[in-house]
Design an enzyme around this catalytic site. Structure first.
Site, PDB file in Angstrom:
ATOM      1  N   GLY A 451      27.426  40.355  48.003  1.00  0.00           N
ATOM      2  CA  GLY A 451      28.844  40.339  48.278  1.00  0.00           C
ATOM      3  C   GLY A 451      29.670  39.965  47.072  1.00  0.00           C
ATOM      4  O   GLY A 451      29.213  40.025  45.925  1.00  0.00           O
ATOM      5  N   ASP A 452      30.929  39.550  47.355  1.00  0.00           N
ATOM      6  CA  ASP A 452      31.896  39.193  46.313  1.00  0.00           C
ATOM      7  C   ASP A 452      32.228  37.717  46.455  1.00  0.00           C
ATOM      8  O   ASP A 452      31.682  37.006  47.303  1.00  0.00           O
ATOM      9  CB  ASP A 452      33.143  40.071  46.470  1.00  0.00           C
ATOM     10  CG  ASP A 452      33.965  40.148  45.194  1.00  0.00           C
ATOM     11  OD1 ASP A 452      33.684  39.360  44.269  1.00  0.00           O
ATOM     12  OD2 ASP A 452      34.881  40.975  45.133  1.00  0.00           O
ATOM     13  N   HIS A 470      34.681  32.255  32.740  1.00  0.00           N
ATOM     14  CA  HIS A 470      35.149  32.796  31.446  1.00  0.00           C
ATOM     15  C   HIS A 470      35.313  34.317  31.484  1.00  0.00           C
ATOM     16  O   HIS A 470      35.850  34.900  30.548  1.00  0.00           O
ATOM     17  CB  HIS A 470      34.234  32.352  30.308  1.00  0.00           C
ATOM     18  CG  HIS A 470      32.904  33.045  30.251  1.00  0.00           C
ATOM     19  ND1 HIS A 470      32.129  33.051  29.116  1.00  0.00           N
ATOM     20  CD2 HIS A 470      32.188  33.742  31.179  1.00  0.00           C
ATOM     21  CE1 HIS A 470      31.017  33.725  29.334  1.00  0.00           C
ATOM     22  NE2 HIS A 470      31.025  34.144  30.589  1.00  0.00           N
TER      23      HIS A 470
END
Length: 568
Positions: A451-452, A470
């Site tokens: 997933g995200d 970053h």
């Protein structure tokens, strides 16, 4: 040759007498006039006079042995190659290093104070008819390699920097140095101040072990005194990237040995290269320290061995990534600086995540390159937060958010058998992580979520964000951190692993990666105070930070007390 031997013997005998007569406390003020009081005591505490060195020129081993015997010296071991002096001679006289057979001996000497010291004898073999007589004559006149040396008692980076700073404060100027893999020692050379009273113009700090990070700063100061040469070295940095990438791509390190030399013709046949062209490449990477020339060809160094395939700690994937897609996109750095658009997106028509995801080979290389910097992770499993979680009565859970191929989570689970893991990643990366953790024996202790960031699993005890923030601008970072904060219970901890820009502008890998992230990814490196503000915007608070290798840091974060900040 009899007269030459006699002359070298006389010079060597004078050196022996000097070593016997001196001691640390009296020699240092003679070398560095003005040094006294507390600073002299501090230097005496951290380094000791160990030897004086001389370069001699026997025609063969028999003459060298006779010279030592005549001076009352007994070599306790056969000569070993002297990489640093050989390279200095080659550069000074513009001769191929392979033509210069320079050995090093350290016969022991007992000082008048009873201390055990040495005479360091560099021996450049000058056979009759070799054409090296002019080099010998010049070096006898100039005494370039004659020096006095102090051995550092506790080779700690802070101690080394302090010693170098003290030498500079009393007029000693950096004058080169190098790492000798044959004996695993690092040397820092200085030019003594003009007013020195010791009779030697060169001073060496000898440090057991590999201290090339501190050496790099020392050599940078030396090059700063030669601005044109320094600029040329900087401008040819792209050649270095490509040379190392091709060295790895051709699998040359896989065909070489760290103990024995390899013939260039044999290597060329094995890796499918033209022998003369491979020889040119090897000469260049020898200058970089990846290989070293020896009598029977080229030998791989410990540095070069890091470019072998499929070995623990291999940096080959990074070499291929930095010499491949990211090398191409760095050509668009000027576009990024002028317009703000990410160069990678401009050149490839999409961001690097999407570009790599569409190409299975590139996707695998990218995940491998992320894992290749795993030396940064070495201390992470011992972090107090993870140790405390492993000591709870119930099996605590570590959630690695965007955990790549599972390199870091695997290390944590290996160090703490009572912990369980959850890894959140893109679908293709999840499958790679599943295979990796299963092979390591952790498959039954780890769950996988494809997933995200919106899918951060709830109910974890420790959350990990390693080299994730970053990649993104501030607003996306706040969003990611809010997802983590929403998933975290009040007792949970968040460990953020990132390179942190130094607040004082000192030299750091984070500064280089800040340029890389801007050009190729669209992200940035940040100072700790900047991260603190991002955490606060997400309802989190920075508890503390601790350093990691390769200029990394672990930022320990918890949920802030009180109500969550309102989101826009």
């Amino acid at each position: 040759m009899i007269a030459t031997l006699s002359g070298d013997t006389s010079r060597l005998r004078t050196t022996v007498d000097f070593v016997k007569e001196q001691d640390t406390a009296t020699l240092l003020p003679r070398l560095l006039p003005g040094l006294d009081g507390p600073e002299l005591r501090a230097l005496t505490e951290h380094c000791r006079f160990s030897h004086a060195a001389l370069l001699v020129f026997p025609s063969d081993e028999a003459e060298l042995s006779a010279m030592l015997t005549d001076c009352g010296l007994v070599a306790v071991a056969p000569p070993r190659p002297s990489v640093v002096v050989r390279e200095r001679l080659a550069a000074r006289h513009r001769r191929p290093a392979a033509e210069l057979d320079v050995g090093i001996l350290r016969p022991p000497v007992i000082g008048a104070d009873g201390a055990h010291r040495m005479v360091e004898v560099f021996a450049l073999t000058v056979p009759a008819g070799s054409g090296l007589d002019a080099i010998a004559a010049h070096e006898r006149r100039q005494q370039h390699e004659a020096h006095v040396a102090f051995e550092v008692a506790a080779p700690d980076p802070l101690v080394l920097r302090g010693l170098c700073a003290s030498f500079a404060r009393y007029g000693a100027a950096p004058d080169g140095g190098g790492y000798n893999p044959h004996e695993n020692g690092t040397v820092f050379y200085f030019e003594a101040p003009a007013e020195t009273k010791a009779g030697y113009r060169r001073v060496e700090l000898y440090v057991p072990g590999d201290h090339r990070d501190e050496l790099a700063a020392h050599l940078a100061e030396h090059r700063a005194r030669q601005p044109a040469e320094t600029l040329l070295r900087l401008l040819t940095g792209a050649w270095t990237t490509q040379a190392l990438a091709v060295f790895a791509e051709l699998r040359v390190p896989d065909a070489m040995d760290t103990e024995r030399g390899a013939d260039v013709e044999v290597l060329a046949r094995e890796v499918g290269a033209e022998a003369p062209n491979l020889a040119t490449l090897l000469r260049y990477v020898a200058m970089l320290g990846a290989v070293t020339e020896c009598r029977d060809g080229y030998r791989l160094t410990e540095l070069g061995a890091l470019l072998r395939s499929n070995t623990p700690g291999s940096l080959k994937p990074l070499a291929l990534m930095y010499g491949g897609p990211f090398y191409q996109s760095f050509a668009g750095l000027g576009h990024t600086v002028r317009t703000g658009q990410v160069a990678f997106d401009f050149l490839f028509g999409e961001n690097h995540f999407d570009h790599f995801a569409r190409d299975p080979e590139l996707a695998e290389l990218f995940d491998q390159s992320m894992a290749a910097g795993s030396a940064m992770f070495d201390p992470v499993p011992a972090h107090p937060v993870l140790t405390a979680a492993a000591e709870t009565s119930a099996g605590a859970t570590v959630v690695d958010v965007a955990g790549g191929n599972g390199e870091l989570l695997g290390r944590i689970l290996a160090a703490h058998p009572r912990l369980n893991g959850v890894l959140l990643e893109r679908p293709h990366a999840v499958e790679a992580a599943r295979r990796r953790l299963a092979e390591a024996g952790h498959g039954t202790r780890c769950a996988f979520v494809a997933g995200d960031f919106a899918d951060v699993p709830a109910n974890g005890d420790v959350y990990v964000l390693s080299r994730v923030l970053h990649d993104w601008d501030d607003e996306r970072c706040r969003e990611i951190l809010r997802h983590c904060a929403d998933a975290m219970q009040d007792h949970a901890d968040l460990l953020v692993v990132e390179r942190v820009l130094p607040a004082d502008g000192s030299v750091s890998l984070a500064t280089a990666w800040d340029l890389h992230m801007m050009c190729n990814v669209g992200g940035r490196e940040r100072r700790a105070a900047h991260y603190d503000r991002l955490f606060a915007d997400a309802g989190l608070t920075l508890v503390n930070q601790s350093p990691l290798p390769l200029d990394g840091h672990v930022l320990h974060v918890r949920k802030a007390p009180g109500p969550r900040p309102a989101t826009e």
